[in-house]
Design an enzyme around this catalytic site. Structure first.
Site, PDB file in Angstrom:
ATOM      1  NE  ARG A  36      -4.300  -1.411   1.870  1.00  0.00           N
ATOM      2  CZ  ARG A  36      -5.151  -1.864   2.761  1.00  0.00           C
ATOM      3  NH1 ARG A  36      -4.875  -1.788   4.052  1.00  0.00           N
ATOM      4  NH2 ARG A  36      -6.292  -2.378   2.385  1.00  0.00           N
ATOM      5  CE  LYS A 197     -22.027 -12.907   8.758  1.00  0.00           C
ATOM      6  NZ  LYS A 197     -21.716 -11.814   9.678  1.00  0.00           N
ATOM      7  N   GLY A 353      -8.877  -7.686  -0.080  1.00  0.00           N
ATOM      8  CA  GLY A 353      -9.131  -8.589   1.046  1.00  0.00           C
ATOM      9  C   GLY A 353      -8.600  -9.985   0.801  1.00  0.00           C
ATOM     10  N   GLY A 376     -13.566  -3.450   1.158  1.00  0.00           N
ATOM     11  CA  GLY A 376     -14.914  -2.908   1.349  1.00  0.00           C
ATOM     12  C   GLY A 376     -15.283  -1.882   0.286  1.00  0.00           C
TER      13      GLY A 376
HETATM   14  P1  AMP Z   1     -15.202 -13.007   3.590  1.00  0.00           P
HETATM   15  O1  AMP Z   1     -14.459 -12.104   4.530  1.00  0.00           O
HETATM   16  O2  AMP Z   1     -16.678 -13.018   3.768  1.00  0.00           O
HETATM   17  O3  AMP Z   1     -14.765 -12.839   2.148  1.00  0.00           O
HETATM   18  O4  AMP Z   1     -14.801 -14.484   4.026  1.00  0.00           O
HETATM   19  C1  AMP Z   1     -13.495 -14.962   3.997  1.00  0.00           C
HETATM   20  C2  AMP Z   1     -13.379 -16.075   4.986  1.00  0.00           C
HETATM   21  O5  AMP Z   1     -14.340 -17.066   4.723  1.00  0.00           O
HETATM   22  C3  AMP Z   1     -12.033 -16.755   4.933  1.00  0.00           C
HETATM   23  O6  AMP Z   1     -11.335 -16.496   6.115  1.00  0.00           O
HETATM   24  C4  AMP Z   1     -12.379 -18.231   4.803  1.00  0.00           C
HETATM   25  O7  AMP Z   1     -11.632 -19.055   5.673  1.00  0.00           O
HETATM   26  C5  AMP Z   1     -13.836 -18.283   5.187  1.00  0.00           C
HETATM   27  N1  AMP Z   1     -14.566 -19.391   4.534  1.00  0.00           N
HETATM   28  C6  AMP Z   1     -14.572 -19.700   3.239  1.00  0.00           C
HETATM   29  N2  AMP Z   1     -15.306 -20.801   3.007  1.00  0.00           N
HETATM   30  C7  AMP Z   1     -15.764 -21.226   4.200  1.00  0.00           C
HETATM   31  C8  AMP Z   1     -16.571 -22.320   4.615  1.00  0.00           C
HETATM   32  N3  AMP Z   1     -17.033 -23.209   3.724  1.00  0.00           N
HETATM   33  N4  AMP Z   1     -16.868 -22.431   5.925  1.00  0.00           N
HETATM   34  C9  AMP Z   1     -16.382 -21.538   6.815  1.00  0.00           C
HETATM   35  N5  AMP Z   1     -15.611 -20.473   6.480  1.00  0.00           N
HETATM   36  C10 AMP Z   1     -15.309 -20.311   5.187  1.00  0.00           C
END
Ligand code: AMP
Length: 394
Positions: A36, A197, A353, A376
């Site tokens: 960055r 999520k 991210g 974000g």
């Molecule tokens: P996000 O910040 O929503 O993009 O989510 C990223 C995180 O989701 C990473 O740290 C992954 O380890 C987690 N992740 C991805 N797939 C799964 C899964 N099937 N179950 C639980 N966590 C997950």
């Protein structure tokens, strides 16, 4: 034509909002990844090379109640000095910063302490914005990663420079890359959306339904889709309160002719840990006590085919718990497929991210078209929102 290039910086002090929110080594507190800082250099150097001086503003971490050593920008100072090749000063207080900024001569740079140490920054306080504005003669926002925040140093400050505010080169580059996907992308356009999520990605999926030809869903969020379609998902991640939303997305996709690709199989585990027992099953028949932590080999094959026939690819969010070896294959293979599609002539944009970390972890940074510095901020842009940091420059 870039606003920066048509502006005369001769004899001017430019306030540049940068994003120096870099990770530090836990023990030594030295900068661990200077990507960055490097990304902000072209803008800083342009001003210095065109007769101006620079005052740098940045946030650093999330201090709760005023100054805290681990969130001090002093930890970034040394690395910045090495990279800048220009005289660099540091002011811990705003009062001192304002005084020192008046003494800056062309070619010099002053770094102000973490803007979040000052009262009112995250509330976009106009009195703090007015103080920040005393630091210079013009304002440049080059902090794309913070552009979705309406804070004093990203939004409020711009109103004090109605004729002397502009985007920096990094901000322009980020927006140009996003525009390439958002408006009139070469088709087929595949969006790959993953992560934990579905609630975090709902708005982006909805907005992409009117732009993309194909949407690939992976990661933890895929199991809310599987459940909405009547599957047995065992102990996989699920957001019960989003099942209806997901059903609406599924029917809207059908209506609009957007192909939604879900993982047909999964790597499942008997606990949420790196050394859990694993097996591969259908994503719709996961036994009780087991959870899906990665997409399976058939899903990888399906997704690869879609990606390789695309002309534009957007990727945001991992396909599984890629941080752990046994569940990283899905994300790794999708990253490789994006690189391969790029080699075949597709344009690929990687959201910041976790997807950016995955691309770096698999050493594919040079094999995709653009890796965004904003997590974000990029997400909100693709949700169709206007970013306050950019709006304020209008
Ligand atoms: P996000 O910040 O929503 O993009 O989510 C990223 C995180 O989701 C990473 O740290 C992954 O380890 C987690 N992740 C991805 N797939 C799964 C899964 N099937 N179950 C639980 N966590 C997950």
């Amino acid at each position: 034509m870039s606003q920066m290039k048509s502006y005369s910086f001769q004899g001017k002090r430019a306030i540049i909002r940068v994003d120096f929110n870099v990770p530090l080594h836990k023990e030594t507190l030295e900068v661990q990844d200077d990507k960055r800082i490097k990304a902000a250099l072209p803008t800083i150097k342009w001003v210095l090379n065109h007769g101006g001086s620079v005052v740098l503003l940045s946030h650093f971490g999330r201090p709760k109640n005023g100054p805290e050593d681990r969130f001090s920008l002093r930890h970034v100072f040394g690395r910045l000095q090495d990279l800048l090749e220009a005289p660099l000063g540091f002011s811990a207080t705003l009062e001192e910063g304002i005084l020192r900024s008046k003494e800056l001569i062309a070619g010099e740079v002053l770094l102000l302490e973490n803007v979040r140490f000052f009262d009112g920054e995250t509330d976009n306080s106009s009195s703090l914005s007015a103080e920040f504005a005393k630091l210079g003669d013009c304002f440049i926002n080059d902090a794309f990663g913070s552009a979705h925040r309406a804070h004093s140093s990203t939004a409020g400050i711009a109103s004090f420079f109605p004729n002397d505010r502009m985007m920096g080169f990094l901000m322009e580059e980020e927006l140009n890359n996003a525009q390439r996907v958002l408006s009139n992308p070469s088709r087929p356009f595949t969006a790959i959306i993953g992560g934990a999520k579905v609630s975090d990605k709902m708005l982006i999926i909805e907005n992409l339904l009117s732009i993309a030809s194909d949407i690939i869903i992976g990661g933890g969020m895929a199991y809310t889709f599987a459940k909405a379609l009547g599957g047995q998902i065992g102990n996989s991640l699920v957001e019960e309160d989003r099942l209806e939303n997901v059903k609406t997305i599924l029917s809207k996709a059908k209506q609009l002719g957007v192909k939604l690709h879900l993982p047909q199989d999964s790597v499942i585990a008997d606990s949420f840990s790196a050394d859990a027992l694993t097996q591969i099953t259908s994503s719709h028949q996961i036994p009780e006590g087991w959870m899906g932590l990665d997409i399976g080999p058939n899903s990888i094959d399906d997704f690869k085919k879609v990606i390789l026939s695309s002309k534009t690819v957007l990727w945001n969010g991992p396909m599984g718990v890629f941080e752990w070896g046994p569940f990283s294959l899905g994300t790794r293979n999708i990253a490789l497929a994006v690189a391969e599609a790029t080699a075949l002539g597709a344009y690929s944009l990687i959201g910041g991210g976790d997807s950016a970390s995955a691309i770096a972890q698999f050493e594919l940074l040079d094999r995709v078209s653009y890796v965004s510095t904003g997590g974000g901020a990029l997400l909100e842009l693709f949700e169709g929102k206007e970013l306050p940091g950019i709006k304020a420059l209008g």
